[in-house]
Design a protein around this motif. Structure first.
Motif, short mmCIF file in Angstrom:
data_model
loop_
_atom_site.label_atom_id
_atom_site.label_comp_id
_atom_site.label_asym_id
_atom_site.label_seq_id
_atom_site.Cartn_x
_atom_site.Cartn_y
_atom_site.Cartn_z
N VAL A 126 -111.42 20.92 22.10
CA VAL A 126 -111.47 20.69 20.66
C VAL A 126 -112.35 19.49 20.40
O VAL A 126 -112.56 18.64 21.27
CB VAL A 126 -110.06 20.44 20.07
CG1 VAL A 126 -109.15 21.63 20.30
CG2 VAL A 126 -109.44 19.18 20.66
N ILE A 127 -112.88 19.42 19.20
CA ILE A 127 -113.65 18.25 18.76
C ILE A 127 -112.74 17.40 17.89
O ILE A 127 -112.17 17.89 16.91
CB ILE A 127 -114.91 18.67 17.98
CG1 ILE A 127 -115.88 19.41 18.91
CG2 ILE A 127 -115.60 17.45 17.37
CD1 ILE A 127 -117.12 19.91 18.20
N GLN A 128 -112.60 16.15 18.27
CA GLN A 128 -111.81 15.22 17.46
C GLN A 128 -112.76 14.46 16.55
O GLN A 128 -113.72 13.83 17.01
CB GLN A 128 -111.03 14.25 18.35
CG GLN A 128 -110.07 13.37 17.58
CD GLN A 128 -109.27 12.47 18.50
OE1 GLN A 128 -109.83 11.61 19.17
NE2 GLN A 128 -107.97 12.65 18.53
N MET A 129 -112.48 14.51 15.25
CA MET A 129 -113.31 13.85 14.25
C MET A 129 -112.51 12.70 13.64
O MET A 129 -111.43 12.91 13.11
CB MET A 129 -113.72 14.85 13.17
CG MET A 129 -114.52 14.25 12.03
SD MET A 129 -114.95 15.51 10.79
CE MET A 129 -116.23 16.40 11.68
N ILE A 130 -113.05 11.48 13.79
CA ILE A 130 -112.40 10.29 13.25
C ILE A 130 -113.30 9.73 12.16
O ILE A 130 -114.49 9.47 12.39
CB ILE A 130 -112.15 9.23 14.35
CG1 ILE A 130 -111.41 9.86 15.52
CG2 ILE A 130 -111.36 8.07 13.80
CD1 ILE A 130 -111.29 8.97 16.72
N ILE A 131 -112.73 9.54 10.97
CA ILE A 131 -113.54 9.24 9.79
C ILE A 131 -112.93 8.06 9.02
O ILE A 131 -111.71 7.98 8.87
CB ILE A 131 -113.61 10.46 8.84
CG1 ILE A 131 -114.13 11.68 9.60
CG2 ILE A 131 -114.47 10.15 7.62
CD1 ILE A 131 -113.79 12.97 8.91
N VAL B 298 -108.31 11.68 10.47
CA VAL B 298 -108.52 12.30 11.77
C VAL B 298 -108.29 13.80 11.66
O VAL B 298 -107.30 14.24 11.06
CB VAL B 298 -107.59 11.71 12.85
CG1 VAL B 298 -107.87 12.34 14.20
CG2 VAL B 298 -107.72 10.20 12.92
N ALA B 299 -109.21 14.58 12.24
CA ALA B 299 -109.06 16.04 12.23
C ALA B 299 -109.48 16.59 13.59
O ALA B 299 -110.33 16.01 14.27
CB ALA B 299 -109.91 16.66 11.13
N HIS B 300 -108.86 17.68 13.99
CA HIS B 300 -109.22 18.39 15.21
C HIS B 300 -109.88 19.71 14.83
O HIS B 300 -109.32 20.48 14.04
CB HIS B 300 -107.99 18.66 16.08
CG HIS B 300 -107.39 17.42 16.64
ND1 HIS B 300 -106.16 17.38 17.26
CD2 HIS B 300 -107.84 16.14 16.67
CE1 HIS B 300 -105.90 16.16 17.66
NE2 HIS B 300 -106.90 15.38 17.31
N VAL B 301 -111.06 19.95 15.40
CA VAL B 301 -111.84 21.14 15.06
C VAL B 301 -111.96 22.01 16.31
O VAL B 301 -112.44 21.54 17.35
CB VAL B 301 -113.24 20.76 14.54
CG1 VAL B 301 -114.01 22.01 14.14
CG2 VAL B 301 -113.13 19.79 13.38
N GLN B 302 -111.50 23.25 16.23
CA GLN B 302 -111.58 24.17 17.36
C GLN B 302 -112.33 25.42 16.94
O GLN B 302 -111.90 26.14 16.04
CB GLN B 302 -110.16 24.53 17.84
CG GLN B 302 -110.15 25.36 19.10
CD GLN B 302 -108.73 25.57 19.61
OE1 GLN B 302 -107.77 25.12 19.02
NE2 GLN B 302 -108.62 26.26 20.73
N GLU B 303 -113.48 25.63 17.60
CA GLU B 303 -114.36 26.76 17.26
C GLU B 303 -114.69 26.79 15.77
O GLU B 303 -114.71 27.84 15.13
CB GLU B 303 -113.70 28.09 17.69
CG GLU B 303 -113.51 28.18 19.21
CD GLU B 303 -112.92 29.52 19.63
OE1 GLU B 303 -112.55 30.31 18.73
OE2 GLU B 303 -112.84 29.76 20.85
N GLY B 304 -114.94 25.60 15.22
CA GLY B 304 -115.34 25.48 13.83
C GLY B 304 -114.21 25.51 12.84
O GLY B 304 -114.43 25.32 11.63
N ILE B 305 -112.95 25.70 13.31
CA ILE B 305 -111.80 25.80 12.43
C ILE B 305 -110.99 24.50 12.50
O ILE B 305 -110.82 23.92 13.58
CB ILE B 305 -110.91 26.99 12.82
CG1 ILE B 305 -111.72 28.29 12.80
CG2 ILE B 305 -109.71 27.10 11.90
CD1 ILE B 305 -112.30 28.64 11.45
N LEU B 306 -110.47 24.06 11.37
CA LEU B 306 -109.60 22.88 11.35
C LEU B 306 -108.25 23.24 11.98
O LEU B 306 -107.44 23.96 11.38
CB LEU B 306 -109.41 22.39 9.92
CG LEU B 306 -110.56 21.58 9.31
CD1 LEU B 306 -110.37 21.41 7.83
CD2 LEU B 306 -110.67 20.22 10.00
#
Length: 720
Positions: A263-268, A175-183
């Motif tokens: 933020v964009i939450q990315m679940i992988i 899981v990662a949080h991406v804010q304005e393209g930055i981790l």
């Protein structure tokens, strides 16, 4: 009788929700101030209750245990008393609004009140001042209510954020949080996926730098569209540039908020197949359940369950069937593989067997489903067992060599009454268990006729336990319904009604808990609590004008124990002997007739102690008139409600007229309840009825004393 006061709330006036939860504590030397304020507010349409206290030490005790919504200090007790209460409130409950009351507010008084920490200075001497008080009370009540809710929500948010952070750190999914393209944040699994040991090494880096070069444009475009609300939650397949080799992934992108920023939450999951997306259920990441797996358990296991269930029909002992479904088991197989998912199910099976008795039997019913046939001393125990299993097995962590998971489970129990057919039971629990699982899972249900009877018994036992606890914790309270005179009697008469505040803060009426209390022999305790509280109210109002007459019900349990009850009451009355008709004991007619000798002893002794006696539910026996010959100390007859409900029926009216004539001959006053029609009231007056009560006269209401306040105030803190 006076007509009900009209509401003077204008269309633009703010009003409070009609939930009866608002509590005002009025501190001052006169109870009349509290009664006047409550009457004005309730007539204006605000369901607030006023408690009155005249002792500063009692105020301090209340503030420590169960604070009100507002504290109103009457300055007629003196400026020093007000200052003391303000200081106490600021120390113990800094958020609690405090208002100063004054019959004649003096110039400059508002400034002085504000300087000492009060929210306002208000008069109550005339209608205009009461109107101003109404508006200020609403303002402060709503402000305090919003502040309280804000604090509760802040605590819940803090707890949620802690659980969420812990979940992100411990889950096997990346899981990662991406804010304005930055981790902005990455969990350990995400770092491990890319070949890093420390997640902090990734924070602050552009996400796109970790995507293989020829896929960066596509990933950038998806990030942009997700922020615009498009394709959110849809799987995105691409590859990361790992430290050693590219890592193909399927990611779910959703927009969330963190510290007010989007933020964009990315679940992988690196082993995820397209179309399988994760979700959070009960604080645990699990796969969204796809259609049920086609695989099934070996047929001999299913037949073994059916045969064991059939044999239990002939055992003659309380038995039950359980069916447990692992929610989303097919997705679990896709995620962990067949070998690991079977290992998890075997662990679940062993955990289930460990919680059952040696004679209970466990079977593999189908893919992701376990069944059991259990025996217990009582049918109610089977339902309790099912609830326990569903809760505990869902909380356990199951681990394999490669994975760990917290499974959510749906469980159905079917206590057997003895005449059910095994196949019908199996079909019913299979259908219900799978239905619960498909509707979100993590649920328990109990089926069957035996379950319904058991559930009723359990519910009564639960309510009885709640009553016992409420008595111990002083969570009963009294309400009073006016018994209005049709002859102009200036003395007020009130029917005392008991209410209970349950564990959630909800107020229950007598009919919701007294039947269970009677079933479990708790009415003696309820009687004594109500009588003791009523006597405390009488003592509190001693010396005042227009002392009311309180009608208190006495149960059959107390009548059965006449000697013990009279001994207890005599001791209680030593501190405050009763004056004429301060307390009237109501006893149902059938109860008196079932214990006529004890009733005679009881009524004679109560009369000597200064109490009066009323016969409740009168007129339901063929010997109603004759009973009065054996009980000469009766002061009131309260007719059964059916006489009001069937008042227009000729035979009922004739019977009532006969009993009324007997009452007049013996100079016994009569009461008719459940009066909800003005025409009936007029005809009752013509018949010579002395008193009436009902919602047409006045609904039950309360002016609380400090001793009753804490019970009511506990409902403030219940989550809403």
């Amino acid at each position: 009788m006076n007509a009900p006061a009209r509401s003077h709330t204008s269309p633009i006036s703010p009003t409070l929700a009609a939930d009866g939860r608002g509590l005002l504590l009025v501190a001052g030397p006169s109870e009349e101030v509290a009664k006047r304020i409550e009457s004005f507010l309730r007539n204006a349409g605000h369901p607030l209750r006023c408690a009155w206290v005249d002792d500063a030490s009692e105020v301090e005790d209340i503030l420590r245990r169960s604070p009100p919504d507002l504290l109103l200090c009457d300055d007629s007790a003196g400026q020093a008393q007000c200052d003391r209460l303000l200081k106490t409130a600021l120390e113990l409950r800094p958020d609690l609004p405090v208002l100063i009351l004054s019959r004649e507010p003096r110039p400059g008084g508002v400034v002085q009140a504000l300087e000492h920490g009060a929210r306002d200075l208000l008069g109550y001497g005339d209608a205009a001042q009461l109107r101003q008080l109404e508006l200020v009370v609403i303002r402060e009540f709503l402000g305090h209510q919003h502040l309280r809710r804000l604090r509760v929500m802040s605590e819940r948010l803090h707890d949620f954020e802690q659980r969420h952070s812990q979940l992100l750190e411990t889950t096997a999914d990346a899981v990662a949080h991406v804010q304005e393209g930055i981790l902005a944040h990455a969990n350990p699994s995400f770092a491990k996926l890319l070949g890093y040991e420390n997640p902090e090494a990734l924070q602050g880096e552009p996400l796109i730098d970790f995507v293989v070069a020829d896929q960066r444009t596509r990933v950038k475009e998806r990030l942009r569209l997700v922020l615009k609300g498009k394709h959110a939650g849809e799987p995105l397949e691409f590859s990361f540039e790992g430290k050693e080799h590219p890592v193909p992934v399927s990611a779910q992108l959703v927009v969330s908020s963190e510290d007010g920023e989007r933020v964009i939450q990315m679940i992988i999951r690196s082993d995820t197949q397209p179309g399988l997306t994760p979700s959070v259920v009960e604080g645990t990441l699990v796969a969204n359940p796809p259609p049920a797996s086609a695989s099934v358990a070996p047929s001999n296991e299913r037949l073994g369950f059916l045969h064991a269930l059939s044999a239990s029909e002939r055992s003659g002992q309380p038995r039950g069937a359980l069916l447990l479904t692992v929610d989303g088991f097919s997705a679990l197989e896709d995620r962990f593989g067949l070998a690991d998912s079977e290992s998890l199910l075997e662990q679940l099976r062993q955990a289930l067997k460990a919680r059952l008795a040696p004679a209970d039997q466990v079977f593999r019913y189908a893919a992701g489903e376990l069944a059991a046939v259990v025996g217990r001393p009582r049918l109610a125990d089977i339902q309790s067992l099912g609830e326990l299993l569903q809760r505990e097995l869902s909380q356990q962590i199951y681990t394999t060599a490669q994975h760990e998971a917290q499974l959510t489970l749906s469980l159905v129990a079917y206590p057997l009454a003895g005449d059910e057919k095994a196949e019908a039971v199996v079909r019913e629990i299979q259908r219900e268990s799978r239905r619960l699982s498909q509707k979100g899972g993590n649920q328990f249900a109990v089926l069957g006729a035996a379950a319904e009877a058991s559930q009723s018994e359990r519910e009564d036992a639960r309510k009885a336990a709640m009553v016992k606890k409420a008595i111990e914790e002083n969570r009963l309270k009294l309400a009073y319904q006016s018994i209005a005179s049709l002859e102009g009697d200036s003395r007020q008469h009130f029917d005392v009604l008991v209410r209970m505040i349950d564990d959630t803060g909800k107020e229950l009426h007598a009919g919701e808990f007294l039947p269970a209390a009677a079933k479990f022999n708790l009415m003696r305790n309820v009687d004594r609590w109500v009588i003791a509280r009523s006597l405390a109210i009488i003592a509190k109002r001693a010396g005042g004008k227009d002392i009311p007459s309180l009608f208190v019900r006495l149960s059959e349990d107390s009548l059965r124990e006449t000697d013990d009850f009279l001994k207890w009451l005599t001791e209680l009355l030593k501190a405050h002997p009763l004056q004429n008709e301060e307390l009237v004991f109501e006893i149902q007619e059938m109860v008196l007739q079932n214990h006529i000798r004890k009733a005679k002893t009881l009524t004679e002794t109560l009369a000597k102690l200064g109490a009066s006696i009323a016969v409740d539910h009168y007129g339901m026996s063929s010997n109603s008139a004759q009973m009065l010959e054996h009980l000469p100390n009766i002061s009131y007859l309260k007719f059964h409600s059916s006489y009001t409900q069937k008042f227009n029926e000729k035979e009922v009216n004739r019977r009532m007229s006969q009993l009324m004539e007997v009452a007049k001959q013996k100079k016994i006053k009569t009461i008719v309840s459940h009066v909800e029609d003005a025409n009936v009231m007029a005809r009752l007056w013509q018949m010579g009825v002395n008193y009436i009560q009902g919602y047409h006269v006045q609904e039950p209401e309360v002016v609380l004393l400090a001793s009753e306040f804490i019970t009511k105030a506990k409902s403030i803190h219940a989550p809403r």
